[in-house]
Design a protein around this motif. Structure first.
Motif, PDB file in Angstrom:
ATOM      1  N   ARG A 107       3.947 -50.120  29.737  1.00  0.00           N
ATOM      2  CA  ARG A 107       3.824 -49.200  28.609  1.00  0.00           C
ATOM      3  C   ARG A 107       2.466 -48.521  28.538  1.00  0.00           C
ATOM      4  NH1 ARG A 107       4.642 -52.448  23.622  1.00  0.00           N
ATOM      5  NH2 ARG A 107       4.181 -50.451  22.675  1.00  0.00           N
ATOM      6  N   PHE A 108       1.458 -49.080  29.180  1.00  0.00           N
ATOM      7  CA  PHE A 108       0.110 -48.570  29.000  1.00  0.00           C
ATOM      8  C   PHE A 108      -0.498 -47.956  30.253  1.00  0.00           C
ATOM      9  CE2 PHE A 108       0.769 -52.089  26.030  1.00  0.00           C
ATOM     10  CZ  PHE A 108       0.653 -51.382  24.847  1.00  0.00           C
ATOM     11  N   THR A 109       0.137 -48.107  31.394  1.00  0.00           N
ATOM     12  CA  THR A 109      -0.431 -47.585  32.632  1.00  0.00           C
ATOM     13  C   THR A 109       0.644 -46.857  33.424  1.00  0.00           C
ATOM     14  OG1 THR A 109      -1.941 -49.461  32.750  1.00  0.00           O
ATOM     15  CG2 THR A 109      -1.610 -48.203  34.769  1.00  0.00           C
ATOM     16  N   THR A 110       0.324 -45.666  33.857  1.00  0.00           N
ATOM     17  CA  THR A 110       1.184 -44.930  34.768  1.00  0.00           C
ATOM     18  C   THR A 110       0.299 -44.379  35.866  1.00  0.00           C
ATOM     19  OG1 THR A 110       2.747 -44.313  33.036  1.00  0.00           O
ATOM     20  CG2 THR A 110       2.781 -43.005  35.049  1.00  0.00           C
ATOM     21  N   GLU A 111       0.585 -44.728  37.096  1.00  0.00           N
ATOM     22  CA  GLU A 111      -0.205 -44.254  38.223  1.00  0.00           C
ATOM     23  C   GLU A 111       0.738 -43.493  39.143  1.00  0.00           C
ATOM     24  OE1 GLU A 111      -2.692 -46.388  41.667  1.00  0.00           O
ATOM     25  OE2 GLU A 111      -3.008 -47.166  39.635  1.00  0.00           O
ATOM     26  N   ILE A 112       0.411 -42.236  39.401  1.00  0.00           N
ATOM     27  CA  ILE A 112       1.264 -41.380  40.221  1.00  0.00           C
ATOM     28  C   ILE A 112       0.433 -40.860  41.385  1.00  0.00           C
ATOM     29  CG2 ILE A 112       2.619 -39.259  40.284  1.00  0.00           C
ATOM     30  CD1 ILE A 112       2.900 -39.629  37.199  1.00  0.00           C
ATOM     31  N   GLN A 113       0.995 -40.925  42.576  1.00  0.00           N
ATOM     32  CA  GLN A 113       0.306 -40.405  43.745  1.00  0.00           C
ATOM     33  C   GLN A 113       1.331 -39.658  44.585  1.00  0.00           C
ATOM     34  OE1 GLN A 113      -0.850 -42.940  47.218  1.00  0.00           O
ATOM     35  NE2 GLN A 113      -2.895 -42.571  46.383  1.00  0.00           N
ATOM     36  N   LEU A 114       0.988 -38.458  44.999  1.00  0.00           N
ATOM     37  CA  LEU A 114       1.864 -37.719  45.901  1.00  0.00           C
ATOM     38  C   LEU A 114       1.037 -36.752  46.724  1.00  0.00           C
ATOM     39  CD1 LEU A 114       2.597 -34.539  44.778  1.00  0.00           C
ATOM     40  CD2 LEU A 114       3.567 -35.940  42.994  1.00  0.00           C
ATOM     41  N   GLU A 124       7.370 -26.861  39.939  1.00  0.00           N
ATOM     42  CA  GLU A 124       7.225 -28.191  39.348  1.00  0.00           C
ATOM     43  C   GLU A 124       7.260 -29.220  40.468  1.00  0.00           C
ATOM     44  OE1 GLU A 124      10.044 -30.830  36.589  1.00  0.00           O
ATOM     45  OE2 GLU A 124       9.338 -28.998  35.602  1.00  0.00           O
ATOM     46  N   LEU A 125       6.225 -30.079  40.516  1.00  0.00           N
ATOM     47  CA  LEU A 125       6.125 -31.097  41.555  1.00  0.00           C
ATOM     48  C   LEU A 125       6.714 -32.432  41.115  1.00  0.00           C
ATOM     49  CD1 LEU A 125       2.456 -30.424  42.649  1.00  0.00           C
ATOM     50  CD2 LEU A 125       4.522 -29.781  43.876  1.00  0.00           C
ATOM     51  N   PHE A 126       6.469 -32.794  39.872  1.00  0.00           N
ATOM     52  CA  PHE A 126       6.846 -34.132  39.417  1.00  0.00           C
ATOM     53  C   PHE A 126       7.025 -34.113  37.904  1.00  0.00           C
ATOM     54  CE2 PHE A 126       5.999 -38.460  38.054  1.00  0.00           C
ATOM     55  CZ  PHE A 126       6.676 -39.209  39.002  1.00  0.00           C
ATOM     56  N   ARG A 127       8.047 -34.817  37.433  1.00  0.00           N
ATOM     57  CA  ARG A 127       8.280 -34.942  35.996  1.00  0.00           C
ATOM     58  C   ARG A 127       8.678 -36.380  35.704  1.00  0.00           C
ATOM     59  NH1 ARG A 127      10.766 -31.477  31.677  1.00  0.00           N
ATOM     60  NH2 ARG A 127      10.322 -29.786  33.119  1.00  0.00           N
ATOM     61  N   VAL A 128       8.054 -36.951  34.704  1.00  0.00           N
ATOM     62  CA  VAL A 128       8.426 -38.269  34.226  1.00  0.00           C
ATOM     63  C   VAL A 128       8.631 -38.133  32.714  1.00  0.00           C
ATOM     64  CG1 VAL A 128       6.024 -39.014  33.954  1.00  0.00           C
ATOM     65  CG2 VAL A 128       7.807 -40.716  34.203  1.00  0.00           C
ATOM     66  N   SER A 129       9.719 -38.717  32.214  1.00  0.00           N
ATOM     67  CA  SER A 129       9.992 -38.578  30.786  1.00  0.00           C
ATOM     68  C   SER A 129      10.803 -39.754  30.280  1.00  0.00           C
ATOM     69  CB  SER A 129      10.748 -37.282  30.509  1.00  0.00           C
ATOM     70  OG  SER A 129      12.042 -37.330  31.056  1.00  0.00           O
ATOM     71  N   ASP A 130      10.814 -39.870  28.956  1.00  0.00           N
ATOM     72  CA  ASP A 130      11.675 -40.870  28.350  1.00  0.00           C
ATOM     73  C   ASP A 130      13.110 -40.353  28.391  1.00  0.00           C
ATOM     74  OD1 ASP A 130      11.780 -38.988  26.332  1.00  0.00           O
ATOM     75  OD2 ASP A 130      11.137 -40.327  24.742  1.00  0.00           O
ATOM     76  N   GLN A 131      14.003 -41.137  27.918  1.00  0.00           N
ATOM     77  CA  GLN A 131      15.432 -40.829  27.977  1.00  0.00           C
ATOM     78  C   GLN A 131      15.784 -39.516  27.267  1.00  0.00           C
ATOM     79  OE1 GLN A 131      17.472 -44.204  26.448  1.00  0.00           O
ATOM     80  NE2 GLN A 131      19.410 -43.652  27.365  1.00  0.00           N
ATOM     81  N   GLU A 135       8.871 -37.718  25.157  1.00  0.00           N
ATOM     82  CA  GLU A 135       7.596 -38.104  25.754  1.00  0.00           C
ATOM     83  C   GLU A 135       7.702 -37.800  27.246  1.00  0.00           C
ATOM     84  OE1 GLU A 135       6.513 -42.118  24.866  1.00  0.00           O
ATOM     85  OE2 GLU A 135       6.734 -41.827  22.716  1.00  0.00           O
ATOM     86  N   TYR A 136       6.726 -37.069  27.770  1.00  0.00           N
ATOM     87  CA  TYR A 136       6.856 -36.634  29.154  1.00  0.00           C
ATOM     88  C   TYR A 136       5.495 -36.330  29.761  1.00  0.00           C
ATOM     89  CZ  TYR A 136       6.235 -32.140  26.888  1.00  0.00           C
ATOM     90  OH  TYR A 136       5.734 -31.105  26.130  1.00  0.00           O
ATOM     91  N   GLY A 137       5.483 -36.223  31.066  1.00  0.00           N
ATOM     92  CA  GLY A 137       4.358 -35.731  31.838  1.00  0.00           C
ATOM     93  C   GLY A 137       4.911 -34.876  32.960  1.00  0.00           C
ATOM     94  N   ILE A 138       4.348 -33.695  33.152  1.00  0.00           N
ATOM     95  CA  ILE A 138       4.836 -32.762  34.175  1.00  0.00           C
ATOM     96  C   ILE A 138       3.655 -32.300  35.021  1.00  0.00           C
ATOM     97  CG2 ILE A 138       5.965 -30.552  34.605  1.00  0.00           C
ATOM     98  CD1 ILE A 138       7.211 -30.876  31.744  1.00  0.00           C
ATOM     99  N   LEU A 139       3.734 -32.539  36.314  1.00  0.00           N
ATOM    100  CA  LEU A 139       2.740 -32.046  37.256  1.00  0.00           C
ATOM    101  C   LEU A 139       3.330 -30.818  37.928  1.00  0.00           C
ATOM    102  CD1 LEU A 139       0.003 -32.530  38.649  1.00  0.00           C
ATOM    103  CD2 LEU A 139       1.243 -33.891  40.354  1.00  0.00           C
TER     104      LEU A 139
END
Length: 171
Positions: A107-114, A124-131, A135-139
């Protein structure tokens, strides 16, 4: 130590990367210390005793924890012992890959490498989101620069962003 502090259970473990006002402190050379030892022996011993260096092969390194060691793989490698080479994928217009996580992420750490290579100015390279995509992050690449957009509060629709403006990524 004042007697009022003796009721607090003392910390037993390892601490690293202490920052205060953007200054990183080296805990191995403090101004004053008592009963502390440089390094993190419990995690270092886990790697030395169980993983014997070559366990993670030439493509990773052992990372100890207080419970068990794991291999941290170099880019391009995966698997429990970093022995499986990852395969790059080519993406064309309107293509994507979607994963459903088979585990509950931290819940407190997200590490993304590409790693990526493109000549495109947008994408858009990468997207992480809740259901529910609240809540989301978009690279993404915007105007040939790297941009990260995010909203980490599902109760608000306030999007924030970080730009890497000094470097063009469309080589």
């Amino acid at each position: 130590v004042p007697t009022t502090h003796l009721l607090v259970k003392p910390f037993d473990g390892c601490i690293r990367n202490v920052k205060h006002n953007s200054k990183l402190y080296d805990l191995a050379e403090p101004g004053l210390s008592r009963n502390s030892i440089p390094g993190c022996r419990p995690t270092e011993e886990v790697c030395n005793n169980n993983y014997q260096g070559s366990r993670c092969g030439d493509h990773g390194r052992c990372v100890g924890s207080l419970r068990s060691p794991t291999c941290e793989c170099n880019p391009g490698w995966t698997g429990p012992y970093c022995t499986l080479e990852t395969m790059p994928s080519t993406f064309n217009q309107q293509s994507y890959v979607k994963y459903a996580l088979s585990f509950e992420p931290d819940r407190f750490t997200t590490e993304i490498q590409l790693r990526f290579r493109t000549r495109e100015e947008q994408g858009e390279l990468f997207r992480v989101s809740d259901q529910h995509n609240r809540e989301y992050g978009i690279l993404e690449i915007t105007s040939s620069r790297l941009r990260f957009r995010y909203n980490l509060n599902s109760l608000r629709t306030e999007e924030k962003e970080i730009w890497l403006t000094s470097m063009y990524v469309d080589d």
